[in-house]
Design a protein around this motif. Structure first.
Motif, PDB file in Angstrom:
ATOM      1  N   ARG A 131      22.040  -3.582  40.597  1.00  0.00           N
ATOM      2  CA  ARG A 131      20.678  -3.813  40.088  1.00  0.00           C
ATOM      3  C   ARG A 131      20.279  -2.915  38.928  1.00  0.00           C
ATOM      4  NH1 ARG A 131      17.139  -2.619  45.077  1.00  0.00           N
ATOM      5  NH2 ARG A 131      18.662  -0.947  45.259  1.00  0.00           N
ATOM      6  N   LEU A 132      21.208  -2.074  38.458  1.00  0.00           N
ATOM      7  CA  LEU A 132      20.840  -1.066  37.468  1.00  0.00           C
ATOM      8  C   LEU A 132      21.749  -1.090  36.245  1.00  0.00           C
ATOM      9  CD1 LEU A 132      20.366   1.952  39.899  1.00  0.00           C
ATOM     10  CD2 LEU A 132      18.559   0.591  38.831  1.00  0.00           C
ATOM     11  N   ARG A 133      21.152  -0.703  35.120  1.00  0.00           N
ATOM     12  CA  ARG A 133      21.915  -0.374  33.915  1.00  0.00           C
ATOM     13  C   ARG A 133      21.849   1.135  33.782  1.00  0.00           C
ATOM     14  NH1 ARG A 133      19.644  -1.993  29.042  1.00  0.00           N
ATOM     15  NH2 ARG A 133      17.652  -2.123  30.077  1.00  0.00           N
ATOM     16  N   LEU A 134      23.012   1.759  33.653  1.00  0.00           N
ATOM     17  CA  LEU A 134      23.106   3.216  33.585  1.00  0.00           C
ATOM     18  C   LEU A 134      23.520   3.628  32.185  1.00  0.00           C
ATOM     19  CD1 LEU A 134      25.087   3.714  36.914  1.00  0.00           C
ATOM     20  CD2 LEU A 134      22.601   3.759  36.584  1.00  0.00           C
ATOM     21  N   ALA A 184      13.288 -10.067  36.085  1.00  0.00           N
ATOM     22  CA  ALA A 184      11.835  -9.900  35.968  1.00  0.00           C
ATOM     23  C   ALA A 184      11.436  -8.516  35.483  1.00  0.00           C
ATOM     24  CB  ALA A 184      11.165 -10.184  37.309  1.00  0.00           C
ATOM     25  N   THR A 185      12.327  -7.527  35.666  1.00  0.00           N
ATOM     26  CA  THR A 185      11.973  -6.138  35.341  1.00  0.00           C
ATOM     27  C   THR A 185      12.987  -5.478  34.418  1.00  0.00           C
ATOM     28  OG1 THR A 185      13.110  -5.411  37.340  1.00  0.00           O
ATOM     29  CG2 THR A 185      10.730  -5.802  37.531  1.00  0.00           C
ATOM     30  N   ALA A 186      13.791  -6.247  33.737  1.00  0.00           N
ATOM     31  CA  ALA A 186      14.873  -5.698  32.900  1.00  0.00           C
ATOM     32  C   ALA A 186      14.363  -4.618  31.955  1.00  0.00           C
ATOM     33  CB  ALA A 186      15.547  -6.810  32.112  1.00  0.00           C
ATOM     34  N   GLY A 187      15.059  -3.490  31.965  1.00  0.00           N
ATOM     35  CA  GLY A 187      14.734  -2.388  31.067  1.00  0.00           C
ATOM     36  C   GLY A 187      13.737  -1.397  31.607  1.00  0.00           C
ATOM     37  N   ARG A 188      13.052  -1.718  32.711  1.00  0.00           N
ATOM     38  CA  ARG A 188      12.068  -0.790  33.285  1.00  0.00           C
ATOM     39  C   ARG A 188      12.788   0.446  33.818  1.00  0.00           C
ATOM     40  NH1 ARG A 188       9.621  -2.396  38.840  1.00  0.00           N
ATOM     41  NH2 ARG A 188      11.609  -1.480  39.421  1.00  0.00           N
ATOM     42  N   LEU A 189      12.249   1.631  33.549  1.00  0.00           N
ATOM     43  CA  LEU A 189      12.840   2.867  34.046  1.00  0.00           C
ATOM     44  C   LEU A 189      12.703   2.915  35.566  1.00  0.00           C
ATOM     45  CD1 LEU A 189      14.129   5.644  33.276  1.00  0.00           C
ATOM     46  CD2 LEU A 189      11.817   6.576  33.516  1.00  0.00           C
ATOM     47  N   ARG A 212      16.179  11.224  40.780  1.00  0.00           N
ATOM     48  CA  ARG A 212      14.721  11.300  40.733  1.00  0.00           C
ATOM     49  C   ARG A 212      14.247   9.908  40.356  1.00  0.00           C
ATOM     50  NH1 ARG A 212      11.651  16.414  39.926  1.00  0.00           N
ATOM     51  NH2 ARG A 212      13.240  16.741  41.459  1.00  0.00           N
ATOM     52  N   LEU A 213      13.465   9.294  41.215  1.00  0.00           N
ATOM     53  CA  LEU A 213      13.060   7.907  41.014  1.00  0.00           C
ATOM     54  C   LEU A 213      11.567   7.779  40.780  1.00  0.00           C
ATOM     55  CD1 LEU A 213      15.141   6.263  43.880  1.00  0.00           C
ATOM     56  CD2 LEU A 213      15.756   6.501  41.467  1.00  0.00           C
ATOM     57  N   SER A 214      11.217   6.788  40.018  1.00  0.00           N
ATOM     58  CA  SER A 214       9.822   6.440  39.823  1.00  0.00           C
ATOM     59  C   SER A 214       9.224   6.057  41.174  1.00  0.00           C
ATOM     60  CB  SER A 214       9.737   5.253  38.859  1.00  0.00           C
ATOM     61  OG  SER A 214       8.438   4.726  38.847  1.00  0.00           O
ATOM     62  N   PRO A 215       8.015   6.513  41.492  1.00  0.00           N
ATOM     63  CA  PRO A 215       7.420   6.168  42.789  1.00  0.00           C
ATOM     64  C   PRO A 215       7.387   4.667  43.073  1.00  0.00           C
ATOM     65  CG  PRO A 215       6.175   7.934  41.779  1.00  0.00           C
ATOM     66  CD  PRO A 215       7.176   7.466  40.748  1.00  0.00           C
ATOM     67  N   ALA A 216       7.247   3.842  42.060  1.00  0.00           N
ATOM     68  CA  ALA A 216       7.242   2.390  42.267  1.00  0.00           C
ATOM     69  C   ALA A 216       8.587   1.894  42.793  1.00  0.00           C
ATOM     70  CB  ALA A 216       6.898   1.680  40.958  1.00  0.00           C
ATOM     71  N   CYS A 217       9.629   2.719  42.684  1.00  0.00           N
ATOM     72  CA  CYS A 217      10.982   2.314  43.090  1.00  0.00           C
ATOM     73  C   CYS A 217      11.440   2.983  44.380  1.00  0.00           C
ATOM     74  CB  CYS A 217      11.964   2.618  41.956  1.00  0.00           C
ATOM     75  SG  CYS A 217      11.594   1.710  40.456  1.00  0.00           S
ATOM     76  N   TRP A 218      10.591   3.805  44.982  1.00  0.00           N
ATOM     77  CA  TRP A 218      10.955   4.485  46.214  1.00  0.00           C
ATOM     78  C   TRP A 218      11.172   3.469  47.333  1.00  0.00           C
ATOM     79  CZ3 TRP A 218       6.715   8.846  46.301  1.00  0.00           C
ATOM     80  CH2 TRP A 218       7.015   9.784  45.309  1.00  0.00           C
TER      81      TRP A 218
END
Length: 186
Positions: free
Chosen positions: A9-12, A74-79, A98-104
């Motif tokens: 689900r991620l681009r690194l 739907a969320t491509a590129g979002r940190l 360290r993750l954005s709270p929206a991704c916890w």
């Protein structure tokens, strides 16, 4: 894994100064640093210095921290956050995220950790994988334990101005006492 890659689900990507504003916002968010106040960023200059250190780790170790962005349509590129591993004091890989709270709570820490473990084992499998966190940061503690690392040390947090701060060291194997000292006394 090279400096860039993907997971399910991620681009690194290796952090760049172009990531500064978003990474600073992450490190300045009180929800993110609440359990580890020493990691709070007050100025973008702090974040720029950290990005430079991450880039230096990539140059030195061939691996380091990634900026993780959503690969979903739907969320491509979002940190989503940052995560990865680097060699600490020449004796161990150090896992971090360290993750954005929206991704916890969505399994991103595990996804980043799997990518970091795989890349580290390709480069330097003889080095142990470790994680270094403050006691009381239960969210990070649970995520670290889910990676399969186990607590190998608990003690005072060297250099922390809070004399009551307790540091936890996790590892994927037993560590010689000399390595524990190197990782915990500086």
């Amino acid at each position: 894994m090279a400096g860039t890659g993907t997971t399910e689900r991620l681009r690194l990507a290796v952090p760049e100064q172009g990531d500064l504003a978003e990474v600073h916002e992450l490190y300045a968010d009180p929800r993110v640093w609440r359990d580890d106040p020493l990691t709070r960023h007050v100025t973008p200059a702090q974040t720029a210095t950290m990005i430079d250190r991450w880039r230096a780790a990539w140059a030195r170790d061939g691996l380091g921290m990634w900026v993780a962005r959503s690969a979903g349509p739907a969320t491509a590129g979002r940190l989503v956050g940052i995560g990865g591993t680097f060699i600490r004091y020449g004796v161990a890989w150090n896992l971090g995220f360290r993750l954005s709270p929206a991704c916890w709570g969505q399994g991103y820490a595990q996804e980043l950790s799997r990518a970091a473990f795989g890349a580290a084992r390709e480069l330097r499998p003889e080095l142990p994988m470790t994680a270094y966190l403050l006691e009381g940061n239960t969210r990070s503690q649970r995520a670290t334990e889910r990676t399969g690392l186990r607590r190998v040390w608990r003690g005072p947090d060297a250099g922390n101005p809070d004399p009551d701060a307790v540091r936890l060291l996790y590892a994927d194997r037993d560590l010689p006492s000399t390595v524990v000292r190197m990782l915990t006394e500086t």
